[in-house]
Scaffold this motif. Structure first.
Motif, PDB file in Angstrom:
ATOM      1  N   TRP A 220       0.848  -1.176   0.001  1.00  0.00           N
ATOM      2  CA  TRP A 220       0.001  -0.039  -0.053  1.00  0.00           C
ATOM      3  C   TRP A 220       0.919   1.141  -0.039  1.00  0.00           C
ATOM      4  CZ3 TRP A 220      -3.880   0.847   4.476  1.00  0.00           C
ATOM      5  CH2 TRP A 220      -4.960   2.157   3.986  1.00  0.00           C
TER       6      TRP A 220
ATOM      7  N   ASP B  81      -1.727   0.075  -5.539  1.00  0.00           N
ATOM      8  CA  ASP B  81      -2.729   0.237  -4.238  1.00  0.00           C
ATOM      9  C   ASP B  81      -3.484   1.446  -4.834  1.00  0.00           C
ATOM     10  OD1 ASP B  81      -4.267  -0.133  -2.191  1.00  0.00           O
ATOM     11  OD2 ASP B  81      -2.908  -1.171  -0.890  1.00  0.00           O
TER      12      ASP B  81
ATOM     13  N   ILE C  73      -5.565  -1.898  -8.172  1.00  0.00           N
ATOM     14  CA  ILE C  73      -6.791  -1.831  -7.347  1.00  0.00           C
ATOM     15  C   ILE C  73      -8.075  -1.327  -7.654  1.00  0.00           C
ATOM     16  CG2 ILE C  73      -6.284   0.042  -5.738  1.00  0.00           C
ATOM     17  CD1 ILE C  73      -6.849  -1.786  -3.262  1.00  0.00           C
TER      18      ILE C  73
ATOM     19  N   TRP D 133     -12.804   5.432   0.787  1.00  0.00           N
ATOM     20  CA  TRP D 133     -11.587   6.265   0.704  1.00  0.00           C
ATOM     21  C   TRP D 133     -11.817   7.715  -0.060  1.00  0.00           C
ATOM     22  CZ3 TRP D 133      -7.819   5.356   3.803  1.00  0.00           C
ATOM     23  CH2 TRP D 133      -7.819   3.949   4.366  1.00  0.00           C
TER      24      TRP D 133
ATOM     25  N   TRP E 177      -7.540  -5.906  -9.174  1.00  0.00           N
ATOM     26  CA  TRP E 177      -7.713  -6.316  -7.847  1.00  0.00           C
ATOM     27  C   TRP E 177      -8.734  -5.579  -6.857  1.00  0.00           C
ATOM     28  CZ3 TRP E 177      -3.746  -3.427  -4.257  1.00  0.00           C
ATOM     29  CH2 TRP E 177      -3.722  -4.022  -2.780  1.00  0.00           C
TER      30      TRP E 177
ATOM     31  N   ASP F 258     -11.076  -4.726  -3.910  1.00  0.00           N
ATOM     32  CA  ASP F 258     -10.936  -4.474  -2.575  1.00  0.00           C
ATOM     33  C   ASP F 258     -12.338  -3.915  -2.037  1.00  0.00           C
ATOM     34  OD1 ASP F 258      -9.847  -4.495  -0.040  1.00  0.00           O
ATOM     35  OD2 ASP F 258      -8.676  -2.843  -0.326  1.00  0.00           O
ATOM     36  N   MET F 259     -12.496  -3.890  -0.618  1.00  0.00           N
ATOM     37  CA  MET F 259     -13.478  -3.166   0.013  1.00  0.00           C
ATOM     38  C   MET F 259     -14.706  -3.487  -0.650  1.00  0.00           C
ATOM     39  SD  MET F 259     -11.430  -1.220   1.919  1.00  0.00           S
ATOM     40  CE  MET F 259     -12.690   0.147   2.534  1.00  0.00           C
TER      41      MET F 259
ATOM     42  N   ARG G  14     -10.998  -9.589  -2.340  1.00  0.00           N
ATOM     43  CA  ARG G  14     -11.159  -9.861  -1.006  1.00  0.00           C
ATOM     44  C   ARG G  14     -12.316 -10.399  -0.645  1.00  0.00           C
ATOM     45  NH1 ARG G  14      -9.930  -5.094   3.263  1.00  0.00           N
ATOM     46  NH2 ARG G  14     -12.246  -4.437   2.627  1.00  0.00           N
TER      47      ARG G  14
ATOM     48  N   TRP H 249      -7.436 -13.526  -1.683  1.00  0.00           N
ATOM     49  CA  TRP H 249      -6.495 -13.514  -0.772  1.00  0.00           C
ATOM     50  C   TRP H 249      -7.178 -13.180   0.571  1.00  0.00           C
ATOM     51  CZ3 TRP H 249      -7.880  -8.631  -1.759  1.00  0.00           C
ATOM     52  CH2 TRP H 249      -7.591  -7.675  -0.848  1.00  0.00           C
TER      53      TRP H 249
ATOM     54  N   ASP I 113      -6.674  -8.431   5.550  1.00  0.00           N
ATOM     55  CA  ASP I 113      -5.596  -7.900   6.512  1.00  0.00           C
ATOM     56  C   ASP I 113      -5.325  -8.668   7.537  1.00  0.00           C
ATOM     57  OD1 ASP I 113      -5.996  -5.591   4.587  1.00  0.00           O
ATOM     58  OD2 ASP I 113      -7.295  -4.890   5.881  1.00  0.00           O
TER      59      ASP I 113
ATOM     60  N   PHE J 120       0.123  -8.282   6.501  1.00  0.00           N
ATOM     61  CA  PHE J 120      -0.289  -6.943   5.911  1.00  0.00           C
ATOM     62  C   PHE J 120      -0.033  -5.783   7.135  1.00  0.00           C
ATOM     63  CE2 PHE J 120      -3.543  -3.836   5.699  1.00  0.00           C
ATOM     64  CZ  PHE J 120      -3.349  -3.078   4.525  1.00  0.00           C
TER      65      PHE J 120
ATOM     66  N   HIS K  13       2.684  -8.157   0.515  1.00  0.00           N
ATOM     67  CA  HIS K  13       1.703  -7.231   0.512  1.00  0.00           C
ATOM     68  C   HIS K  13       2.173  -6.589   2.064  1.00  0.00           C
ATOM     69  CE1 HIS K  13      -0.966  -4.071  -0.281  1.00  0.00           C
ATOM     70  NE2 HIS K  13      -1.881  -4.581   0.455  1.00  0.00           N
TER      71      HIS K  13
HETATM   72  O1  MIG Z   1      -8.981   0.026   4.286  1.00  0.00           O
HETATM   73  O2  MIG Z   1      -6.353  -0.063  -0.321  1.00  0.00           O
HETATM   74  O3  MIG Z   1      -7.164  -5.382   2.407  1.00  0.00           O
HETATM   75  O4  MIG Z   1      -4.710  -4.935   1.090  1.00  0.00           O
HETATM   76  O5  MIG Z   1      -3.783  -2.479   0.897  1.00  0.00           O
HETATM   77  C1  MIG Z   1      -7.797  -0.378   3.694  1.00  0.00           C
HETATM   78  C2  MIG Z   1      -5.613  -0.221   0.814  1.00  0.00           C
HETATM   79  C3  MIG Z   1      -8.174  -0.554   2.274  1.00  0.00           C
HETATM   80  C4  MIG Z   1      -7.430  -2.886   2.414  1.00  0.00           C
HETATM   81  C5  MIG Z   1      -7.024  -4.326   1.746  1.00  0.00           C
HETATM   82  C6  MIG Z   1      -5.439  -3.813   1.657  1.00  0.00           C
HETATM   83  C7  MIG Z   1      -5.259  -2.603   0.937  1.00  0.00           C
HETATM   84  C8  MIG Z   1      -6.056  -1.520   1.561  1.00  0.00           C
HETATM   85  N1  MIG Z   1      -7.301  -1.790   1.825  1.00  0.00           N
END
Ligand code: MIG
Length: 794
Positions: A253, A281, A318, A355, A389, A391-392, A456, A469, A472, A505, A530
């Motif tokens: 990240w 990331d 990501i 974010w 990738w 995420d979230m 995720r 994967w 965290d 992580f 990571h």
């Molecule tokens: O709130 O994108 O599991 O792998 O580096 C954290 C930042 C958000 C969670 C992921 C992690 C990633 C991170 N994300």
């Protein structure tokens, strides 16, 4: 259960259906149907108005039509195939499942059976002495989940403690092992679903969902492989991924700006540490707006991807689901105008916070939204990004401060037909549908390349779209150890392409922990390092020269085993078999193997016993029945036995099943480099007579041509008897021709100098036909084309 619980009462009318029966037990109705001789579907509807499950976990699976006999026998109805019988007791309605030989498989708890309570549906099942319970997707804690209580509700959560539950994945599937036999159950319900696996020790399991019908599938087994084959026929299998995604992958990240990424790539090559993929990331984006690039930090994304590709690296970026609320941002505007977002109960786009700040969430329940979202990936692909990738995607929402951190349950989704579904019903599917949108788009836009997607979150069936994967984790020894049962249970839940963040992580990895982690990671299907933005650096060279050398060695070994590993990926793709397997998978009759969670099998032939404790320089390893050859020393051990194994820091305890033929490639700096022109079969004859068979699978590693049969399958067999071995290589089948003229054969631990070496009946001479050196063993080359027989006597 309290007084509000009602279980099925007396049967009040039945109707035989093709391969099944429908039973009226007012106000409820039960339908039982064989899909295949060893697969039964059960559906209990508490009242006619309760809707069917949203169907997205399933594929349009084709089943062989089972021959099913039915009869009424006393107070019971019976349905039977040649593999399974279901007895439906009629007063009250309770189910009993038996296998083809009449042995009890599984049954309703006689007292509580199936039933409902307000909006929830319940199944109480008998828990038998000796049952072990595996699967359940992604859970912390022990391998065997008997005695645990777990919930399926995709959740962004940290840290991961042994009690943390639920996590990102929701896979309502489990496998019961008892006395050498396995059977499985999949509860097809997208609502929050709970599993109490006999927590109180009263001899019953309780599975319940907070809405919908009770629908489950029972898979008769009796092997783990058969259960997984059936479960993944229902929920789908992993497409073969591009070969580069089996290489080592580096992430962090905060790899910004562009020059730092370029420098990272250069450093890997300069230091001769193999690597295939670099991840970007969230900071590559412009203010966390998806499908954009930060113009200052990444002024030339195409140049970056091109430059990296020239050195053999792929870039994976990501993509989070939240779309920033910003009227100057085209993605946002388009989504708003087209009505693509999840809505609040008042019908306005739901406003969450992630974010980017305030966001709307695309409603992936709709095909038109999936397409729209998928098409936006063009911006990344055009720059040369190779994979995505996600995420979230639970989805995580910081605006809500309860422990779920997700959208309110009453938020609204719609189908393409305009039917409305509350978030509580769609929540668990969100990542699956986002994954579907993404993977379908990658296929659409690059039909000649296999898609790669990492996710995720997910639901049953996620293996069709993405690798997984485990989110965290932390740089703790406990999490190194936990990765094994976690990944094993994911594999037993149909998700074969899995890995945990190497090095951890969160928090700082110490050098020794990193060394042990990269050694373990080299044997997990997905192999990526990571770390979070606020931890110490975790690239392999940041831990000093000793650990750098250890990491290099571990990663090099990963590249050498790729031909073996790739064949396992093919098997997972074809049959749903996990790649990383608990010992019990291959040794079901061994009750000790059934509880091993500090070691695992990579395919049938490699037993990996990683070091999981600081400062340990030896460890105990359990070797199941048969002979096991120490990969490093050649020492042969006979199981079943516990052995103390030497494990200096530079070495992970590793055993090869005696009789195995391991196809190995050369060390390369990335998977694109060699194309495995060089392939060597390592033979491990062991000491006792044995006979073992295997197949080597190869293809171009990049395109979908293998779906048209453009692949090479080569059967091989090794027969060992006293001071003699015979290797039979069949003629490769299929239209893919690997670019090599010869295949190397090595017997690294031949117990003594060879007396005779025959290839296809002709004697080979030392020096010209083969070489032999103590310590390096026997080496020779055989032609790639055609069938060949090699015999060695010593
Ligand atoms: O709130 O994108 O599991 O792998 O580096 C954290 C930042 C958000 C969670 C992921 C992690 C990633 C991170 N994300």
């Amino acid at each position: 259960m309290d007084a509000a619980y009602r279980s099925l009462g007396r049967a009040d009318g039945i109707r035989w259906t093709p391969a099944g029966v429908e039973v009226e037990a007012p106000p409820a109705r039960l339908a039982v149907r064989f899909l295949a001789p060893d697969v039964v579907r059960v559906e209990m509807t508490p009242a006619p108005e309760v809707p069917e499950p949203l169907p997205f976990a399933r594929t349009e699976a084709e089943w062989e039509r089972p021959g099913v006999a039915h009869e009424e026998r006393g107070a019971s109805l019976w349905l039977a195939s040649d593999a399974m019988a279901v007895e439906i007791q009629s007063d009250p309605v309770r189910l009993v499942f038996r296998d083809g030989e009449g042995r009890l498989l599984d049954r309703d708890d006689p007292e509580s059976g199936m039933g409902w309570r307000y909006g929830s549906v319940h199944s109480f099942r008998e828990a038998r002495p000796g049952d072990r319970a595996y699967g359940f997707g992604e859970k912390t804690g022990p391998l065997d989940k008997r005695g645990q209580r777990m919930t399926m509700w995709t959740t962004d959560v940290l840290p991961h403690l042994p009690t943390t539950d639920p996590l990102y994945q929701a896979i309502p599937f489990y496998v019961i092992w008892n006395a050498g036999r396995a059977h499985g159950l999949f509860f097809e319900n997208t609502h929050r679903t709970h599993f109490d696996m006999d927590r109180e020790g009263t001899g019953r399991y309780h599975v319940w969902s907070e809405g919908g019908r009770l629908v489950y599938y029972l898979f008769a087994g009796p092997t783990f492989a058969q259960v997984l084959e059936r479960y993944t026929r229902l929920t789908g299998r992993m497409p073969l991924p591009p070969r580069w995604s089996l290489g080592f992958q580096q992430s962090r990240w905060g790899y910004v700006p562009q020059q730092r990424v370029e420098e990272l790539a250069r450093t890997f090559r300069e230091r001769r540490i193999p690597c295939d993929v670099i991840y970007l990331d969230i900071d590559y984006m412009d203010g966390y707006r998806v499908f954009t690039w930060d113009p200052k930090r990444f002024p030339d994304p195409s140049g970056l991807c091109r430059g990296l590709k020239e050195q053999g690296f792929r870039v994976v970026t990501i993509v989070d689901p939240g779309v920033k609320v910003d009227s100057s941002y085209p993605v946002f505007r388009e989504g708003l105008e087209a009505g693509h977002y999840v809505e609040d109960p008042a019908g306005k786009p739901y406003m969450g916070r992630v974010w980017p700040g305030e966001v709307h969430f695309p409603d992936f329940l709709q095909e038109r939204v999936r397409r729209w979202w998928g098409d936006w990936h063009r911006t990344l692909l055009d720059a040369g990004v190779a994979g995505i990738w996600n995420d979230m995607n639970e989805p995580a929402d910081f605006r809500v401060h309860d422990e779920d951190r997700t959208l309110p349950e009453g938020t609204l989704h719609r189908t393409d037909e305009g039917e409305v579904h509350p978030h509580r019903e769609v929540h668990n599917l969100y990542a699956l549908l986002m994954g579907r949108a993404t993977s379908e788009a990658l296929r659409r836009m690059r039909p000649q390349e296999r898609p790669f997607l990492l996710t995720r979150s997910g639901f049953a069936g996620i293996q069709r779209y993405a690798a997984v994967w485990t989110g965290d984790n932390s740089s703790w020894w406990e999490h190194l150890a936990m990765a094994i049962p976690m990944l094993l249970n994911l594999g037993l839940s149909g998700v074969a392409f899995v890995g945990a963040d190497v090095g951890g992580f969160r928090d700082d990895a110490e050098p020794e922990l990193y060394a042990r982690w990269v050694q373990l990671g080299a044997f997990t299907p997905f192999f990526r390092a990571h770390s979070a933005h606020d931890t110490r650096a975790q690239e392999p060279w940041t831990f000093g020269p000793e650990v750098e050398a250890i990491a290099r060695g571990a990663i090099e070994l990963r590249y050498r085993i790729l031909p073996y590993l790739y064949t396992l990926f093919w098997e997972a793709h074809r049959t749903g078999a996990p790649i990383m397997r608990p010992l019990v998978y291959h040794f079901p009759d061994d009750p000790v193997a059934a509880r091993v969670q500090d070691a695992f099998l990579l395919g049938p032939d490699l037993l990996v016993a990683p070091v999981l404790q600081p400062q340990a320089r030896e460890r105990m390893a359990y070797l199941p029945e048969g002979e096991w050859v120490d990969f490093w020393t050649g020492e042969v051990s006979r199981g079943p036995a516990h052995r103390v194994v030497e494990a200096p820091l530079e070495r992970i305890p590793l055993f090869v099943r005696a009789g195995a033929m391991l196809p190995m490639g050369p060390v390369t700096q990335h998977t694109g480099e060699a194309g495995w022109q060089e392939l060597t079969l390592l033979l491990y004859p062991g000491e006792a007579p044995s006979h073992w068979k295997t197949v080597l699978y190869e293809d171009d590693g990049a395109t979908p041509a293998h779906e048209q049969g453009v692949s090479s399958r080569r059967a091989m067999a090794l027969a060992v008897r006293e001071r003699h071995l015979a290797l039979d290589l069949a003629d490769p089948e299929g239209s893919y021709a690997p670019a090599r003229r010869e295949v190397g054969v090595e017997v690294p631990f031949l117990p003594g100098p060879p007396r005779q070496v025959l290839l296809d009946g002709r004697q080979l001479a030392e020096g010209s036909g083969f070489t032999y050196e103590t310590g390096r063993g026997l080496r020779l080359q055989v032609p790639q084309e055609g069938a060949h027989r090699l015999e060695v006597a010593w």
